[in-house]
Design a protein around this motif. Structure first.
Motif, PDB file in Angstrom:
ATOM      1  N   ALA A   1      12.299   0.479   2.111  1.00 56.46           N
ATOM      2  CA  ALA A   1      11.576  -0.661   2.674  1.00 56.46           C
ATOM      3  C   ALA A   1      10.672  -0.228   3.816  1.00 56.46           C
ATOM      4  CB  ALA A   1      12.570  -1.721   3.149  1.00 56.46           C
ATOM      5  N   GLU A   2      11.208   0.622   4.702  1.00 59.82           N
ATOM      6  CA  GLU A   2      10.388   1.105   5.818  1.00 59.82           C
ATOM      7  C   GLU A   2       9.180   1.886   5.306  1.00 59.82           C
ATOM      8  OE1 GLU A   2      13.175   3.389   7.971  1.00 59.82           O
ATOM      9  OE2 GLU A   2      14.072   1.672   9.017  1.00 59.82           O
ATOM     10  N   GLY A   3       9.389   2.696   4.264  1.00 61.99           N
ATOM     11  CA  GLY A   3       8.286   3.468   3.714  1.00 61.99           C
ATOM     12  C   GLY A   3       7.216   2.593   3.091  1.00 61.99           C
ATOM     13  N   LEU A   4       7.633   1.552   2.366  1.00 60.85           N
ATOM     14  CA  LEU A   4       6.662   0.641   1.759  1.00 60.85           C
ATOM     15  C   LEU A   4       5.831  -0.060   2.825  1.00 60.85           C
ATOM     16  CD1 LEU A   4       8.955  -0.913  -0.996  1.00 60.85           C
ATOM     17  CD2 LEU A   4       6.987   0.576  -1.399  1.00 60.85           C
ATOM     18  N   VAL A   5       6.499  -0.548   3.876  1.00 52.29           N
ATOM     19  CA  VAL A   5       5.775  -1.245   4.946  1.00 52.29           C
ATOM     20  C   VAL A   5       4.834  -0.283   5.657  1.00 52.29           C
ATOM     21  CG1 VAL A   5       6.026  -2.474   7.128  1.00 52.29           C
ATOM     22  CG2 VAL A   5       7.581  -2.983   5.220  1.00 52.29           C
ATOM     23  N   LEU A   6       5.302   0.932   5.936  1.00 52.69           N
ATOM     24  CA  LEU A   6       4.442   1.915   6.596  1.00 52.69           C
ATOM     25  C   LEU A   6       3.260   2.280   5.713  1.00 52.69           C
ATOM     26  CD1 LEU A   6       3.809   3.825   8.902  1.00 52.69           C
ATOM     27  CD2 LEU A   6       5.419   5.489   7.908  1.00 52.69           C
ATOM     28  N   GLY A   7       3.482   2.341   4.398  1.00 51.11           N
ATOM     29  CA  GLY A   7       2.379   2.625   3.486  1.00 51.11           C
ATOM     30  C   GLY A   7       1.309   1.555   3.530  1.00 51.11           C
ATOM     31  N   VAL A   8       1.718   0.286   3.667  1.00 51.04           N
ATOM     32  CA  VAL A   8       0.745  -0.805   3.802  1.00 51.04           C
ATOM     33  C   VAL A   8      -0.074  -0.624   5.074  1.00 51.04           C
ATOM     34  CG1 VAL A   8       0.482  -3.299   4.130  1.00 51.04           C
ATOM     35  CG2 VAL A   8       2.114  -2.427   2.446  1.00 51.04           C
TER      36      VAL A   8
END
Length: 301
Positions: free
Chosen positions: A8-15
């Motif tokens: 989840a943290e990676g997806l948000v950071l990717g955004v």
């Protein structure tokens, strides 16, 4: 729980990375996949569904296998969140979508119709010849709406469901659909599997996107989505375009031309025809929906 939280943290950071950086200017992984897919097509092409199914299956499977390798390696090294962020940034296209929309808005605001017609191919395959400012504006708004799901929300949904393999496999499916999924004489049969696979992969994300448009755009988006979304020939694009039409207070749909082939699509929404100013409104709504998707993932995961 820690691996789920890292995803989840990676997806948000990717955004966030996509918002600030946009697509990589050189060595874009999606462009590299497209070149590899073209090379494979030259070797296996045949005017048959089964050849197209093999083509799509091999390439999507290869993307998934690469995702599994990256996923496992990043977990072993303790950098799973960072790896997820990097892959998410590579496969998202929301910021580039918005930038293309704004380029079209500026050209139309300057009344440079020739340049706008030439630029339209960066967003969609619609034939721009004969389109006036309103016709071009409608094409851009519809493309921004549809691609809000394809370029932003759908990768995040699949990343939340299946991690890095989900991100890469979805982008492979969507890229192949863009390359061979058209109903042209060359791809009518060969591209059938890629097009159907894209329909399946986007079924849930398109409806999630429609719901997020309602969340960001208000109750009129919900009313038009429920009434008009199912009338579109696409099982997925219609939901998103209808929701955008309601949120923006415009009327989408109508006659579209694609390389000499004319499609007459049902109209969606009760408002006026889109104008140039509505392109900027659509881009802002698209960005809001993308950040809403990231926020939902952050809260739920």
């Amino acid at each position: 729980m820690s691996s789920t939280r890292g995803s989840a943290e990676g997806l948000v950071l990717g955004v966030v990375l996509d918002a600030f950086l946009g697509d990589p200017r050189r060595w874009h992984p999606v462009a590299g996949f497209g070149r590899a897919a073209s090379a494979v097509e030259r070797r296996v092409y045949g005017d048959s569904r089964w050849r197209g199914a093999v083509y799509a299956g091999v390439l999507v499977g290869a993307a998934g296998a690469a995702g599994v390798v990256v996923e496992r390696a990043s977990r072993r090294l303790g950098v799973h969140a960072l790896a997820t962020a990097g892959v998410t940034w590579a496969v998202l296209g929301g910021t580039s979508l918005g930038r293309e929309g704004l380029v079209m808005a500026r050209l139309l605001e300057r009344e440079d119709l020739d340049a706008a017609r030439e630029r339209l191919s960066h967003l969609c395959a619609r034939d721009p010849r004969g389109l006036d400012a309103r016709g071009l504006s409608r094409a851009v708004v519809e493309s921004v709406a549809e691609n809000t799901s394809d370029a932003s929300v759908a990768p995040l949904v699949w990343g939340a469901v299946a991690g890095i393999p989900g991100l890469l496999m979805y982008r492979a499916v969507n890229t192949l659909d863009a390359m061979v999924g058209y109903r042209s004489p060359r791809y009518e049969r060969f591209g059938w599997a890629a097009a159907r696979l894209d329909d399946v992969a986007n079924w849930v994300p398109a409806r999630v996107t429609g719901g997020l448009v309602v969340l960001c755009g208000g109750s009129e988006a919900w009313r038009v989505l429920r009434r008009d979304g199912k009338e579109h020939p696409s099982p997925n694009a219609g939901r998103v375009e209808a929701a955008f039409a309601g949120a923006l207070g415009v009327r989408l749909g109508g006659v579209n031309a694609y390389g000499g082939r004319v499609e007459r699509r049902p109209e969606m929404g009760d408002g006026r025809a889109p104008e140039v100013k509505d392109i900027r409104r659509a881009v802002r709504l698209s960005a809001a929906v993308t950040f809403a998707a990231a926020a939902v993932i952050g809260v739920l995961r």
